[in-house]
Design a protein around this motif. Structure first.
Motif, short mmCIF file in Angstrom:
data_model
loop_
_atom_site.label_atom_id
_atom_site.label_comp_id
_atom_site.label_asym_id
_atom_site.label_seq_id
_atom_site.Cartn_x
_atom_site.Cartn_y
_atom_site.Cartn_z
N ARG A 45 0.82 -1.21 0.00
CA ARG A 45 0.00 0.00 0.00
C ARG A 45 0.85 1.26 0.00
O ARG A 45 0.44 2.30 -0.51
N ARG A 46 2.03 1.16 0.56
CA ARG A 46 2.92 2.32 0.60
C ARG A 46 3.81 2.44 -0.64
O ARG A 46 4.08 3.54 -1.12
N LEU A 47 4.28 1.31 -1.15
CA LEU A 47 5.36 1.35 -2.14
C LEU A 47 4.99 0.80 -3.51
O LEU A 47 5.82 0.88 -4.43
N ALA A 48 3.78 0.25 -3.67
CA ALA A 48 3.40 -0.31 -4.97
C ALA A 48 2.34 0.53 -5.66
O ALA A 48 1.56 0.04 -6.47
N THR A 49 2.32 1.84 -5.38
CA THR A 49 1.35 2.74 -5.99
C THR A 49 1.93 3.41 -7.23
O THR A 49 3.15 3.59 -7.35
N VAL A 50 1.04 3.80 -8.13
CA VAL A 50 1.45 4.51 -9.35
C VAL A 50 0.29 5.40 -9.78
O VAL A 50 -0.88 5.01 -9.66
N THR A 51 0.60 6.59 -10.25
CA THR A 51 -0.42 7.53 -10.72
C THR A 51 -0.49 7.47 -12.24
O THR A 51 0.53 7.60 -12.92
N VAL A 52 -1.69 7.24 -12.77
CA VAL A 52 -1.90 7.13 -14.22
C VAL A 52 -3.05 8.03 -14.63
O VAL A 52 -3.84 8.48 -13.81
N ARG A 53 -3.12 8.29 -15.93
CA ARG A 53 -4.25 9.06 -16.44
C ARG A 53 -5.52 8.22 -16.39
O ARG A 53 -5.50 7.02 -16.69
N GLN A 54 -6.61 8.86 -16.02
CA GLN A 54 -7.90 8.18 -16.05
C GLN A 54 -8.25 7.83 -17.49
O GLN A 54 -8.13 8.66 -18.39
N ASN A 55 -8.68 6.59 -17.71
CA ASN A 55 -8.92 6.14 -19.07
C ASN A 55 -9.95 5.02 -19.07
O ASN A 55 -9.80 4.02 -18.36
N THR A 56 -11.03 5.20 -19.82
CA THR A 56 -12.10 4.21 -19.84
C THR A 56 -11.65 2.88 -20.44
O THR A 56 -12.20 1.83 -20.11
N GLN A 57 -10.64 2.91 -21.31
CA GLN A 57 -10.15 1.69 -21.93
C GLN A 57 -9.06 1.00 -21.10
O GLN A 57 -8.57 -0.06 -21.48
N GLY A 58 -8.68 1.62 -19.99
CA GLY A 58 -7.72 0.99 -19.10
C GLY A 58 -6.27 1.26 -19.47
O GLY A 58 -5.96 2.23 -20.17
N TRP A 59 -5.40 0.34 -19.02
CA TRP A 59 -3.97 0.59 -19.12
C TRP A 59 -3.22 -0.67 -19.54
O TRP A 59 -3.69 -1.79 -19.38
N LEU A 60 -2.03 -0.44 -20.09
CA LEU A 60 -1.10 -1.52 -20.42
C LEU A 60 0.02 -1.53 -19.39
O LEU A 60 0.43 -0.48 -18.90
N TYR A 61 0.53 -2.73 -19.10
CA TYR A 61 1.60 -2.81 -18.08
C TYR A 61 2.56 -3.95 -18.41
O TYR A 61 2.16 -5.02 -18.88
N HIS A 62 3.82 -3.67 -18.17
CA HIS A 62 4.86 -4.70 -18.14
C HIS A 62 5.89 -4.25 -17.12
O HIS A 62 6.19 -3.06 -17.02
N HIS A 63 6.44 -5.18 -16.36
CA HIS A 63 7.33 -4.77 -15.26
C HIS A 63 8.57 -4.04 -15.77
O HIS A 63 9.18 -3.25 -15.03
N ALA A 64 8.96 -4.27 -17.04
CA ALA A 64 10.13 -3.58 -17.60
C ALA A 64 9.77 -2.32 -18.36
O ALA A 64 10.66 -1.56 -18.73
#
Length: 426
Positions: free
Chosen positions: A399-418
């Motif tokens: 809860r403290r260290l795994a947060t990230v701020t992203v743009r609000q988007n109805t289609q969601g987001w893409l993610y890869h650890h790298a």
């Protein structure tokens, strides 16, 4: 003094293409060629393996295009006989990952130490030992977060342009510690921004940048660097275009990028000329300009109120944002994505709402030959280590260290650890 950072404009020939996968592939190919060219000019030699090694920065203006270009660059791979070690760095990584990336890069780009010390660093030594090629290029593909606040010394840099100020900032990360005079250009400026190929009209060098929309005096007639940069402004990259600009009476804010920035700064920092009275001798009403910094020193008592910050917010965002957090499953400790929601006017704690599987997609990273991820650790591994070091439950640590701020988007987001997060445009 002799210049330690010399610039050169990198031509682009992507005019007829639209922004799609093929475009990103071609753009990545240009970046790769640029990096290889600069590597050959600046590489040092690792005494242990005899390999030629260089460390460079590729700065892009916006995160979402960076994400797609990184995918294309990984898929493209490295040239024969050359191994590329690629690290992606921007603000949309979970905090613990971004901190780990910054710690690694702060160490790798510290060149105040002995010449061979960088090759002995664990992240560098392991990468060199793992691949047999005799040419190794360590590349950081970064957003503008690499420009300010990072005490780095790179061998070379490639810049997607947005402003002269940004070019100067990035140039300050080339030969920052060693100060070895450059005999050849070690800084390549792409001839225009990737955004140009998307729309070709309107303000291209904005967000980031100083340019404004068509019809404004702060709109450039051309968006090609070979048109809007004077040779002396990039052939030896220094702060002179900002601190010793062209005389005011020869500024060309619609034709030269440095002049546009100076005109924007002047109009913000100085008060407007007093409007002449109308025919009846009545003074005209004063209407302040947008982002008029002069108000702060013209009316110092206004700083005792909240009026100016309300009228001119610092880094005002026009887009809504979400805070996402990876939380572990209590039984398996696998990570799932949640959205933080703050409760207003209540005493309840922050709510964690699961993000639907259809709104976030873990992409598969396809790697071509002669390329590998440099120094980005798995998020779960980092959280486990931090939870143990801080002696706290994994869920609390997340809860403290795994947060990230992203743009609000109805289609969601893409993610890869790298690669971090990007807005999903599909």
């Amino acid at each position: 003094k002799p210049a330690v950072c010399k610039g050169e404009i990198q031509p682009l020939s992507l005019l007829s293409q639209k922004i799609d996968k093929e475009f990103y592939k071609n753009f990545a190919d240009v970046l790769r060629s640029s990096c290889v060219t600069l590597h050959k000019r600046t590489a040092g030699v690792d005494a242990v393996s005899g390999s030629k090694v260089s460390f460079g920065l590729v700065r892009m203006a916006n995160i979402d295009p960076l994400f797609y270009v990184a995918q294309a660059l990984f898929a493209l791979g490295g040239p024969e006989g050359v191994h590329i070690h690629l690290c992606v760095y921007h603000a949309r990584f979970p905090l613990v990952q971004r901190s780990a990336i910054e710690n690694m890069l702060d160490t790798a780009f510290n060149r105040r130490v002995a010449e061979q010390a960088v090759y002995a660093l664990p992240s560098v030594r392991a990468a060199l030992n793992a691949h047999p090629q005799k040419e190794h290029i360590f590349i950081v593909l970064a957003s503008p977060v690499c420009e300010v606040g990072r005490d780095w010394d790179a061998d070379w840099a490639v810049a997607e342009p947005s402003s002269v100020r940004a070019l100067i900032q990035l140039a300050g990360r080339v030969q920052r510690h060693r100060r070895i005079p450059a005999t050849e250009p070690n800084f390549l400026i792409l001839d225009t921004a990737l955004k140009y190929f998307k729309k070709k009209t309107g303000a291209i060098f904005s967000r980031p940048g100083f340019e404004r929309g068509e019809g404004s005096v702060y709109h450039l007639s051309s968006h090609w660097m070979h048109d809007v940069l004077r040779p002396e402004e990039y052939q030896a990259l220094t702060a002179l275009p900002r601190v010793a600009p062209q005389p005011y009476n020869v500024w060309q804010p619609q034709h030269k990028l440095a002049d546009l920035e100076q005109a924007c700064m002047r109009d913000s920092l100085l008060p407007p000329p007093v409007a002449p009275p109308n025919r009846r001798g009545i003074k005209r009403a004063f209407v302040p300009r947008v982002n008029m910094a002069a108000l702060c020193w013209q009316y110092p008592h206004a700083n005792l109120t909240g009026v100016l910050p309300q009228e001119q917010p610092f880094r005002e965002s026009t887009e809504k944002e979400n805070t996402l957090v990876f939380l572990p499953n209590e039984e398996t400790e696998d990570l799932s994505l949640y959205r933080e929601e703050q409760q207003k006017n209540t005493k309840r704690d922050t709510l964690y709402i699961p993000v639907e599987a259809s709104r976030w997609h873990t992409v598969t990273l396809k790697c071509g030959p002669n390329i590998s991820v440099w120094g980005v650790a798995d998020l779960n591994t980092l959280l486990q280590e931090q939870a143990e070091n801080l002696d706290m439950p994994l869920s609390v640590c997340a809860r403290r260290l795994a947060t990230v701020t992203v743009r609000q988007n109805t289609q969601g987001w893409l993610y890869h650890h790298a690669l971090g997060f990007a807005t999903n445009h599909d």
